[in-house]
Write a protein that holds these residues in place. Structure first.
Motif, mmCIF file in Angstrom:
data_model
loop_
_atom_site.group_PDB
_atom_site.id
_atom_site.type_symbol
_atom_site.label_atom_id
_atom_site.label_comp_id
_atom_site.label_asym_id
_atom_site.label_seq_id
_atom_site.Cartn_x
_atom_site.Cartn_y
_atom_site.Cartn_z
ATOM 1 N N ASP A 199 0.840 -1.192 0.000
ATOM 2 C CA ASP A 199 0.000 0.000 0.000
ATOM 3 C C ASP A 199 0.876 1.245 0.000
ATOM 4 O O ASP A 199 1.825 1.358 0.795
ATOM 5 C CB ASP A 199 -0.906 -0.008 1.227
ATOM 6 N N ALA A 200 0.565 2.193 -0.888
ATOM 7 C CA ALA A 200 1.400 3.388 -1.039
ATOM 8 C C ALA A 200 1.536 4.169 0.266
ATOM 9 O O ALA A 200 2.638 4.578 0.651
ATOM 10 C CB ALA A 200 0.835 4.282 -2.143
ATOM 11 N N ALA A 201 0.441 4.381 0.973
ATOM 12 C CA ALA A 201 0.493 5.152 2.217
ATOM 13 C C ALA A 201 1.336 4.458 3.271
ATOM 14 O O ALA A 201 2.012 5.111 4.077
ATOM 15 C CB ALA A 201 -0.914 5.394 2.741
ATOM 16 N N ASP A 202 1.326 3.131 3.277
ATOM 17 C CA ASP A 202 2.097 2.372 4.271
ATOM 18 C C ASP A 202 3.599 2.516 4.079
ATOM 19 O O ASP A 202 4.370 2.318 5.023
ATOM 20 C CB ASP A 202 1.716 0.890 4.227
ATOM 21 N N VAL A 203 4.022 2.828 2.852
ATOM 22 C CA VAL A 203 5.460 2.988 2.597
ATOM 23 C C VAL A 203 5.827 4.456 2.413
ATOM 24 O O VAL A 203 6.921 4.783 1.928
ATOM 25 C CB VAL A 203 5.912 2.169 1.364
ATOM 26 N N GLY A 204 4.932 5.365 2.794
ATOM 27 C CA GLY A 204 5.244 6.786 2.790
ATOM 28 C C GLY A 204 5.103 7.473 1.457
ATOM 29 O O GLY A 204 5.611 8.575 1.260
ATOM 30 N N ARG A 205 4.365 6.855 0.530
ATOM 31 C CA ARG A 205 4.193 7.431 -0.799
ATOM 32 C C ARG A 205 2.738 7.795 -1.060
ATOM 33 O O ARG A 205 1.826 7.188 -0.498
ATOM 34 C CB ARG A 205 4.672 6.437 -1.867
ATOM 35 N N ARG A 206 2.536 8.770 -1.946
ATOM 36 C CA ARG A 206 1.188 9.119 -2.377
ATOM 37 C C ARG A 206 0.850 8.455 -3.713
ATOM 38 O O ARG A 206 -0.265 8.001 -3.925
ATOM 39 C CB ARG A 206 1.050 10.647 -2.509
ATOM 40 N N ASN A 207 1.825 8.410 -4.602
ATOM 41 C CA ASN A 207 1.623 7.855 -5.936
ATOM 42 C C ASN A 207 1.982 6.370 -5.944
ATOM 43 O O ASN A 207 3.137 6.005 -5.698
ATOM 44 C CB ASN A 207 2.488 8.605 -6.945
ATOM 45 N N PRO A 208 1.025 5.484 -6.254
ATOM 46 C CA PRO A 208 1.316 4.047 -6.281
ATOM 47 C C PRO A 208 2.422 3.667 -7.275
ATOM 48 O O PRO A 208 3.076 2.633 -7.104
ATOM 49 C CB PRO A 208 -0.022 3.420 -6.697
#
Length: 337
Positions: A199-208
């Protein structure tokens, strides 16, 4: 008897320009938009001074969920890499028809607040040196670069990057001998479906599209995930590769650290990475992360160690230090002008 006194004034420091980027071929980039270095001045046989413009809105380097926003450690590493490669070509006489392979790199950020962007792209000064590494026959087989990075006159970070070099004609032969086959290229794998990504949010990203890991697996105090970047991502794969490059592996380590428990608003302020073999494109590459055994340090810092394994052998190892976000802190005055 008279004595002479040398009254000659020291030469003024070079004035760096930030109006345009240098030749993209000098920094091994295909797209002009991915070139950060704007000026390069030789100040000694191996010493140089370079300028770099830091973008405030980049599809990859600026894509983070953490606040306050800061210039990313990988952006600084990339600027230092580009400056070192360009200086190697210009000052050491290394042919442009040479492949540079990162053996190891490190960065230490002393003052994260100096990395807070202003309302314009940041202007960074890089003072460094490129030292050739030679074989017994005198042939250059690599370059070691050491760079101090300054923003608005304040020291931001220090980097060290060691690379191996090979003529492009020899590189293909080396890869074939190591694999006993011709490696596939990233352009051959465009559109290949990957497993379910993290999940993008779980790894600190907004864009998948900037997620480089598959779904994580938690086992005891460790978390593992397969490294599966999108080869269509032109920031990570600006040109064609036959392996997963150091930038992607370092990003994978950072993302896995977040999955291991490091808050996504924490900032990387230290990184030491060793790349021991090529990370192949056509074989599963698994990263495993463990947080520091002692837990967070007294000042809130957290360390994480990440190991990469492929075909039963270690492909690399990366250690990261994270500093918690200064919640409520105000940006330092005059930074990133």
């Amino acid at each position: 008897m008279t004595t002479s006194i040398d009254t000659a004034e020291p030469e003024p420091a070079p004035v760096l320009t930030f109006a345009r980027t240098i030749d993209r071929a000098l920094v091994h980039r295909a797209a002009v938009s991915e070139v950060l270095v704007t000026d390069l001045v030789q100040t000694g046989p191996e010493d140089f001074l370079a300028g770099a413009q830091l973008p405030v809105g980049h599809a990859y380097f600026s894509d983070h969920v953490r606040t306050p926003v800061t210039f990313d450690f990988l952006l600084l590493l990339e600027a230092a890499r580009q400056a070192g490669v360009a200086a190697s070509h210009r000052q050491l006489g290394i042919s442009r028809d040479t492949t540079f392979l990162v053996n190891n790199w490190s960065i230490r950020i002393g003052d994260p607040q100096v990395l807070t962007p202003g309302d314009r792209p940041g202007e960074m000064e890089l003072a460094g040196a490129v030292t050739p590494v030679t074989a017994r026959n005198g042939r250059v087989r690599g370059v070691s670069s050491s760079v101090t990075l300054r923003i608005a006159g304040r020291e931001a970070a220090h980097t060290r990057i060691d690379v191996g070099t090979a003529k492009s004609s020899d590189y293909g032969k080396l890869r074939f001998l190591q694999r006993r086959s011709t490696p596939p290229l990233t352009t051959d794998l465009l559109g290949v479906l990957r497993s379910r990504p993290a999940d993008a949010a779980d790894v600190g990203r907004r864009n998948p599209a900037n997620v480089v890991l598959g779904e994580p697996i938690h086992l005891g105090d460790a978390v593992s995930a397969q490294v599966e970047p999108l080869f269509e991502n032109k920031s990570l794969f600006d040109h064609t590769y036959d392996h997963i490059p150091a930038m992607v592996l370092t990003e994978a380590a950072r993302q896995l650290a977040h999955l291991a428990g490091v808050p996504t608003d924490a900032t990387v302020t230290g990184c030491t990475a060793d790349f021991t073999r090529f990370a192949e494109l056509d074989s599963p590459l698994v990263a495993t992360a463990r947080l520091e055994a002692a837990g967070a340090a007294a000042d809130g810092r957290t360390g994480c160690a990440v190991a990469f394994e492929q075909d039963g052998a270690e492909a690399g190892r990366i250690a990261l230090d994270f500093t918690p976000a200064p919640h409520g802190a105000r940006a330092a005055e005059g930074t990133a002008r």
